[in-house]
Write a protein that holds these residues in place. Structure first.
Motif, PDB file in Angstrom:
ATOM      1  N   VAL A 274      10.974 -33.879 -38.222  1.00 56.07           N
ATOM      2  CA  VAL A 274       9.881 -33.685 -37.262  1.00 56.07           C
ATOM      3  C   VAL A 274       9.240 -32.319 -37.500  1.00 56.07           C
ATOM      4  CG1 VAL A 274       9.326 -33.440 -34.803  1.00 56.07           C
ATOM      5  CG2 VAL A 274      10.906 -35.224 -35.555  1.00 56.07           C
ATOM      6  N   VAL A 275      10.054 -31.309 -37.736  1.00 55.14           N
ATOM      7  CA  VAL A 275       9.545 -29.960 -37.997  1.00 55.14           C
ATOM      8  C   VAL A 275       8.666 -29.960 -39.243  1.00 55.14           C
ATOM      9  CG1 VAL A 275      10.213 -27.616 -38.684  1.00 55.14           C
ATOM     10  CG2 VAL A 275      11.429 -28.779 -36.826  1.00 55.14           C
ATOM     11  N   ARG A 276       9.138 -30.577 -40.317  1.00 54.25           N
ATOM     12  CA  ARG A 276       8.353 -30.609 -41.551  1.00 54.25           C
ATOM     13  C   ARG A 276       7.023 -31.336 -41.340  1.00 54.25           C
ATOM     14  NH1 ARG A 276      13.632 -30.618 -43.613  1.00 54.25           N
ATOM     15  NH2 ARG A 276      13.871 -32.885 -43.654  1.00 54.25           N
ATOM     16  N   ARG A 277       7.062 -32.407 -40.573  1.00 54.83           N
ATOM     17  CA  ARG A 277       5.832 -33.154 -40.289  1.00 54.83           C
ATOM     18  C   ARG A 277       4.873 -32.285 -39.477  1.00 54.83           C
ATOM     19  NH1 ARG A 277       7.529 -37.492 -37.056  1.00 54.83           N
ATOM     20  NH2 ARG A 277       8.714 -38.163 -38.842  1.00 54.83           N
TER      21      ARG A 277
ATOM     22  N   THR B 285      14.224 -21.967 -42.454  1.00 54.03           N
ATOM     23  CA  THR B 285      14.392 -23.361 -42.856  1.00 54.03           C
ATOM     24  C   THR B 285      13.956 -24.318 -41.752  1.00 54.03           C
ATOM     25  OG1 THR B 285      16.655 -23.540 -42.021  1.00 54.03           O
ATOM     26  CG2 THR B 285      16.382 -22.768 -44.307  1.00 54.03           C
ATOM     27  N   SER B 286      13.619 -25.524 -42.156  1.00 53.70           N
ATOM     28  CA  SER B 286      13.274 -26.578 -41.195  1.00 53.70           C
ATOM     29  C   SER B 286      14.451 -26.838 -40.263  1.00 53.70           C
ATOM     30  CB  SER B 286      12.909 -27.876 -41.924  1.00 53.70           C
ATOM     31  OG  SER B 286      11.791 -27.680 -42.741  1.00 53.70           O
ATOM     32  N   GLU B 287      15.662 -26.727 -40.792  1.00 55.97           N
ATOM     33  CA  GLU B 287      16.865 -26.957 -39.984  1.00 55.97           C
ATOM     34  C   GLU B 287      16.979 -25.908 -38.881  1.00 55.97           C
ATOM     35  OE1 GLU B 287      16.721 -27.023 -43.340  1.00 55.97           O
ATOM     36  OE2 GLU B 287      17.100 -29.177 -43.608  1.00 55.97           O
ATOM     37  N   ARG B 288      16.719 -24.657 -39.223  1.00 50.03           N
ATOM     38  CA  ARG B 288      16.802 -23.569 -38.221  1.00 50.03           C
ATOM     39  C   ARG B 288      15.728 -23.748 -37.151  1.00 50.03           C
ATOM     40  NH1 ARG B 288      18.424 -19.920 -35.152  1.00 50.03           N
ATOM     41  NH2 ARG B 288      17.794 -17.766 -35.315  1.00 50.03           N
ATOM     42  N   ILE B 289      14.532 -24.084 -37.568  1.00 49.04           N
ATOM     43  CA  ILE B 289      13.444 -24.304 -36.615  1.00 49.04           C
ATOM     44  C   ILE B 289      13.779 -25.495 -35.716  1.00 49.04           C
ATOM     45  CG2 ILE B 289      11.013 -24.973 -36.380  1.00 49.04           C
ATOM     46  CD1 ILE B 289      10.534 -23.417 -39.047  1.00 49.04           C
ATOM     47  N   ALA B 290      14.309 -26.551 -36.308  1.00 50.44           N
ATOM     48  CA  ALA B 290      14.681 -27.745 -35.536  1.00 50.44           C
ATOM     49  C   ALA B 290      15.726 -27.389 -34.483  1.00 50.44           C
ATOM     50  CB  ALA B 290      15.203 -28.838 -36.465  1.00 50.44           C
ATOM     51  N   GLU B 291      16.651 -26.519 -34.854  1.00 48.18           N
ATOM     52  CA  GLU B 291      17.671 -26.063 -33.902  1.00 48.18           C
ATOM     53  C   GLU B 291      17.024 -25.358 -32.717  1.00 48.18           C
ATOM     54  OE1 GLU B 291      21.015 -23.243 -34.886  1.00 48.18           O
ATOM     55  OE2 GLU B 291      21.261 -24.753 -36.497  1.00 48.18           O
TER      56      GLU B 291
ATOM     57  N   HIS C 203       5.072 -21.289 -30.880  1.00 54.27           N
ATOM     58  CA  HIS C 203       6.448 -20.810 -30.718  1.00 54.27           C
ATOM     59  C   HIS C 203       7.054 -20.540 -32.099  1.00 54.27           C
ATOM     60  CE1 HIS C 203      10.557 -21.723 -28.598  1.00 54.27           C
ATOM     61  NE2 HIS C 203      10.693 -20.780 -29.493  1.00 54.27           N
ATOM     62  N   ILE C 204       6.919 -21.501 -32.992  1.00 54.08           N
ATOM     63  CA  ILE C 204       7.465 -21.371 -34.338  1.00 54.08           C
ATOM     64  C   ILE C 204       6.832 -20.190 -35.065  1.00 54.08           C
ATOM     65  CG2 ILE C 204       7.494 -22.450 -36.625  1.00 54.08           C
ATOM     66  CD1 ILE C 204       7.860 -25.155 -35.147  1.00 54.08           C
ATOM     67  N   LEU C 205       5.519 -20.059 -34.995  1.00 61.24           N
ATOM     68  CA  LEU C 205       4.831 -18.977 -35.708  1.00 61.24           C
ATOM     69  C   LEU C 205       5.283 -17.597 -35.221  1.00 61.24           C
ATOM     70  CD1 LEU C 205       1.232 -20.410 -36.037  1.00 61.24           C
ATOM     71  CD2 LEU C 205       2.843 -19.934 -37.894  1.00 61.24           C
ATOM     72  N   VAL C 206       5.438 -17.439 -33.910  1.00 66.34           N
ATOM     73  CA  VAL C 206       5.889 -16.138 -33.394  1.00 66.34           C
ATOM     74  C   VAL C 206       7.319 -15.866 -33.862  1.00 66.34           C
ATOM     75  CG1 VAL C 206       6.390 -14.797 -31.314  1.00 66.34           C
ATOM     76  CG2 VAL C 206       4.265 -16.115 -31.468  1.00 66.34           C
ATOM     77  N   HIS C 207       8.189 -16.875 -33.825  1.00 67.62           N
ATOM     78  CA  HIS C 207       9.549 -16.697 -34.350  1.00 67.62           C
ATOM     79  C   HIS C 207       9.515 -16.313 -35.827  1.00 67.62           C
ATOM     80  CE1 HIS C 207      12.742 -17.515 -31.477  1.00 67.62           C
ATOM     81  NE2 HIS C 207      12.010 -18.485 -30.952  1.00 67.62           N
ATOM     82  N   MET C 208       8.714 -17.026 -36.607  1.00 65.74           N
ATOM     83  CA  MET C 208       8.637 -16.750 -38.042  1.00 65.74           C
ATOM     84  C   MET C 208       8.138 -15.332 -38.297  1.00 65.74           C
ATOM     85  SD  MET C 208       7.166 -20.395 -39.450  1.00 65.74           S
ATOM     86  CE  MET C 208       6.949 -19.829 -41.140  1.00 65.74           C
ATOM     87  N   ALA C 209       7.147 -14.893 -37.535  1.00 70.48           N
ATOM     88  CA  ALA C 209       6.603 -13.549 -37.702  1.00 70.48           C
ATOM     89  C   ALA C 209       7.671 -12.497 -37.420  1.00 70.48           C
ATOM     90  CB  ALA C 209       5.403 -13.347 -36.783  1.00 70.48           C
TER      91      ALA C 209
END
Length: 148
Positions: A39-42, A25-31, A12-18
């Motif tokens: 947790v996101v950074r880990r 940011t980790s904060e945006r992903i965490a949101e 999910h994160i990778l597709v969003h990032m692409a």
């Protein structure tokens, strides 16, 4: 029953990032995921260690993709997140000397190994880039229904 969602979360994160095209940011992903930035950074550390992402520090920094997602498969990401258990079922081990328990466990283990082999083979054939294209196709077709 609690499921391990690390694989689907990382995909999910990778597709969003692409799609984002700039550091996230980790904060945006965490949101997005409804979790904590720590947790996101880990979770992203496994992808970083495998060379799929890196973090950029400073103003405008965040996580960026460092690979060609067409070349990265679901199996690659599964490995990068630590190969979580694929199934929530397992064997009873309360009486290891019981021959019935032994026979049952042998049968269940064999079935699980076969099922895991099929699943891993499928993971090997799907790229993260393919997920990105599937998203585009579903959006173009007006799909917004959840796939369960």
């Amino acid at each position: 029953m609690r499921y391990d969602s690390r694989l689907s979360r990382m995909l999910h994160i990778l597709v969003h990032m692409a799609r984002h095209g700039e550091p996230v940011t980790s904060e945006r992903i965490a949101e997005m995921l409804g979790t904590n930035p720590v947790v996101v950074r880990r979770m992203l550390s496994g992808l970083r260690d495998a060379g799929y992402v890196r973090s950029e520090k400073g103003h405008g920094g965040g996580w960026v993709i460092t690979c060609d997602l067409e070349q990265v498969t679901l199996l690659d990401i599964y490995n990068a997140v630590g190969q979580p258990s694929l199934f929530a079922i397992g064997n009873e081990r309360s009486n290891p000397d019981c021959m019935i328990e032994q026979v049952v466990n042998l049968a269940v283990n064999e079935a699980l190994r076969e099922a895991e082999s099929v699943l891993v083979k499928r993971f090997r054939t799907v790229s993260v880039g393919e997920l990105n294209r599937l998203f585009d196709a579903r959006r173009a077709a007006g799909h917004n229904d959840p796939i369960l």
